[in-house]
Design an enzyme around this catalytic site. Structure first.
Site, PDB file in Angstrom:
ATOM      1  N   CYS A 164      -3.712   5.944  -5.484  1.00  0.00           N
ATOM      2  CA  CYS A 164      -3.365   4.871  -5.156  1.00  0.00           C
ATOM      3  C   CYS A 164      -1.876   4.588  -5.242  1.00  0.00           C
ATOM      4  CB  CYS A 164      -4.099   3.532  -6.003  1.00  0.00           C
ATOM      5  SG  CYS A 164      -3.556   1.779  -5.672  1.00  0.00           S
ATOM      6  N   GLU A 218      -9.588  -0.037  -6.753  1.00  0.00           N
ATOM      7  CA  GLU A 218      -8.699  -0.835  -5.740  1.00  0.00           C
ATOM      8  C   GLU A 218      -9.421  -2.228  -5.367  1.00  0.00           C
ATOM      9  OE1 GLU A 218      -6.671   0.523  -2.516  1.00  0.00           O
ATOM     10  OE2 GLU A 218      -6.328   2.568  -3.170  1.00  0.00           O
ATOM     11  N   GLY A 253      -0.666   1.579  -7.215  1.00  0.00           N
ATOM     12  CA  GLY A 253      -1.104   1.523  -8.529  1.00  0.00           C
ATOM     13  C   GLY A 253      -0.619   2.684  -9.463  1.00  0.00           C
ATOM     14  N   HIS A 273      -1.887  -5.600  -9.969  1.00  0.00           N
ATOM     15  CA  HIS A 273      -2.241  -4.669 -10.535  1.00  0.00           C
ATOM     16  C   HIS A 273      -2.438  -4.683 -12.167  1.00  0.00           C
ATOM     17  CE1 HIS A 273      -1.851  -1.353  -7.488  1.00  0.00           C
ATOM     18  NE2 HIS A 273      -0.941  -2.120  -6.991  1.00  0.00           N
ATOM     19  N   CYS A 313       0.897  -1.089   0.095  1.00  0.00           N
ATOM     20  CA  CYS A 313      -0.074  -0.051  -0.066  1.00  0.00           C
ATOM     21  C   CYS A 313       0.881   1.287   0.077  1.00  0.00           C
ATOM     22  CB  CYS A 313      -1.021   0.114   1.314  1.00  0.00           C
ATOM     23  SG  CYS A 313      -2.103   1.443   1.058  1.00  0.00           S
TER      24      CYS A 313
HETATM   25  N1  LIG Z   1      -6.506  -2.151  -2.457  1.00  0.00           N
HETATM   26  C1  LIG Z   1      -4.913  -2.594  -2.432  1.00  0.00           C
HETATM   27  C2  LIG Z   1      -4.230  -2.238  -1.109  1.00  0.00           C
HETATM   28  C3  LIG Z   1      -4.008  -0.658  -1.064  1.00  0.00           C
HETATM   29  C4  LIG Z   1      -3.378  -0.006  -2.248  1.00  0.00           C
HETATM   30  C5  LIG Z   1      -3.488   1.415  -2.178  1.00  0.00           C
HETATM   31  N2  LIG Z   1      -4.198   2.091  -1.392  1.00  0.00           N
HETATM   32  C6  LIG Z   1      -2.022   2.182  -2.174  1.00  0.00           C
HETATM   33  O1  LIG Z   1      -1.716   3.453  -1.935  1.00  0.00           O
HETATM   34  O2  LIG Z   1      -1.139   1.436  -2.777  1.00  0.00           O
HETATM   35  C7  LIG Z   1      -4.849  -4.221  -2.727  1.00  0.00           C
HETATM   36  O3  LIG Z   1      -5.617  -4.936  -2.183  1.00  0.00           O
HETATM   37  O4  LIG Z   1      -3.892  -4.576  -3.164  1.00  0.00           O
END
Ligand SMILES: N[C@H](CCC[C@H](N)C(=O)O)C(=O)O
Length: 259
Positions: A197, A188, A200, A142, A68
């Site tokens: 993100c 997400e 991301g 991703h 994250c």
């Molecule tokens: N939903 C993402 C985790 C949070 C990623 C995001 N909030 C960031 O800043 O990288 C997952 O399940 O892989």
């Protein structure tokens, strides 16, 4: 804390017991019946040499994420002195730029289909989906499309759960402004559309470079603001630089019932 509007409840349980039941965590994430956040972050003492803090990330649906980016910057700012974060994706060194922004070395992306993971052997630069996205992992899966941002709103929920992604996937949808500037919106995994993100943004640059669309240093602008991403050629590490903001601090009423 929040990073570009991607917000987190961060619980430091190095000195206080906190039983992270699924019910407790999802309630804490709830914006009506709890505190409200995109992800819950748990801090523990590290158990690996060289690490300063152990960090775990959970989506509101209770699923744990290996990475994250925005929360990693927030934890680095919270702990201070450029800590090394121990995550399930590995040790992530952090740093502070001369301008006072927080940087995190997000490590080396996984590019092979088994480690992303995908459900079948294939080249991850063009997946057999409309818009032919590219896929990689920053410690979390991703898929990045490069044909505009609105697919994230329209198709994010279905794409997140496409059979191609055995662990589901974060769905990034990019509009290329130039080779060193994209706009990105991410649906997400386990959280839905967020304002930003971090992992991301890293994945979008990695996937864009592999598709021959982007330079290795790229500005990624999302609804909540922009990050600077550098996929360093020398060692393959992805550096992410951006803000991290403390919103408020409180005490979690230990011993309260889950009800
Ligand atoms: N939903 C993402 C985790 C949070 C990623 C995001 N909030 C960031 O800043 O990288 C997952 O399940 O892989």
């Amino acid at each position: 804390m929040q990073g570009l509007g991607n917000d987190f409840v961060i619980i430091d349980r190095r000195h206080e017991r906190f039983d992270a039941t699924l019910h407790t965590m999802s309630k804490l994430c709830d914006r009506r019946f709890g505190v409200g956040c995109d992800q819950l972050v748990l801090l523990d003492a590290p158990d690996r040499d060289g690490a300063d803090i152990r960090v775990r990330f959970y989506n509101p649906d209770g699923s744990e994420a290996g990475a994250c980016g925005n929360a990693s910057r927030c934890v680095a700012a919270l702990i201070g002195n450029a800590p090394v974060l121990q995550t399930s994706a590995g040790l992530l060194p952090s740093f502070i730029t001369p301008e006072g922004e927080i940087g995190v070395d997000m490590g080396v992306p996984a590019l092979d289909w088994q480690r992303i993971p995908l459900s079948q052997a294939m080249d991850t630069v063009e997946l057999p989906l409309p818009g032919s996205p590219a896929a990689c992992s920053m410690g979390n899966p991703h898929a990045t499309f490069f044909d505009g941002m609105d697919r994230a709103d329209r198709e994010g929920a279905a794409l997140e759960r496409d059979a191609l992604f055995p662990e589901r996937a974060n769905i990034g949808c990019a509009e290329i402004v130039s080779r060193d500037f994209i706009r990105l919106r991410v649906w997400e995994r386990g959280a839905g559309l967020t304002l930003a993100c971090g992992s991301g943004a890293c994945a979008a640059v990695v996937n864009g470079v592999r598709r021959g669309l982007l330079d290795r240093e790229c500005r990624v602008e999302m609804d909540g603001g922009a990050l600077r991403i550098h996929w360093r050629e020398a060692d393959g590490h992805v550096l992410m630089i951006g803000p991290a903001t403390h919103v408020f601090e409180g005490l979690y009423p230990l011993g309260t019932h889950d009800g």
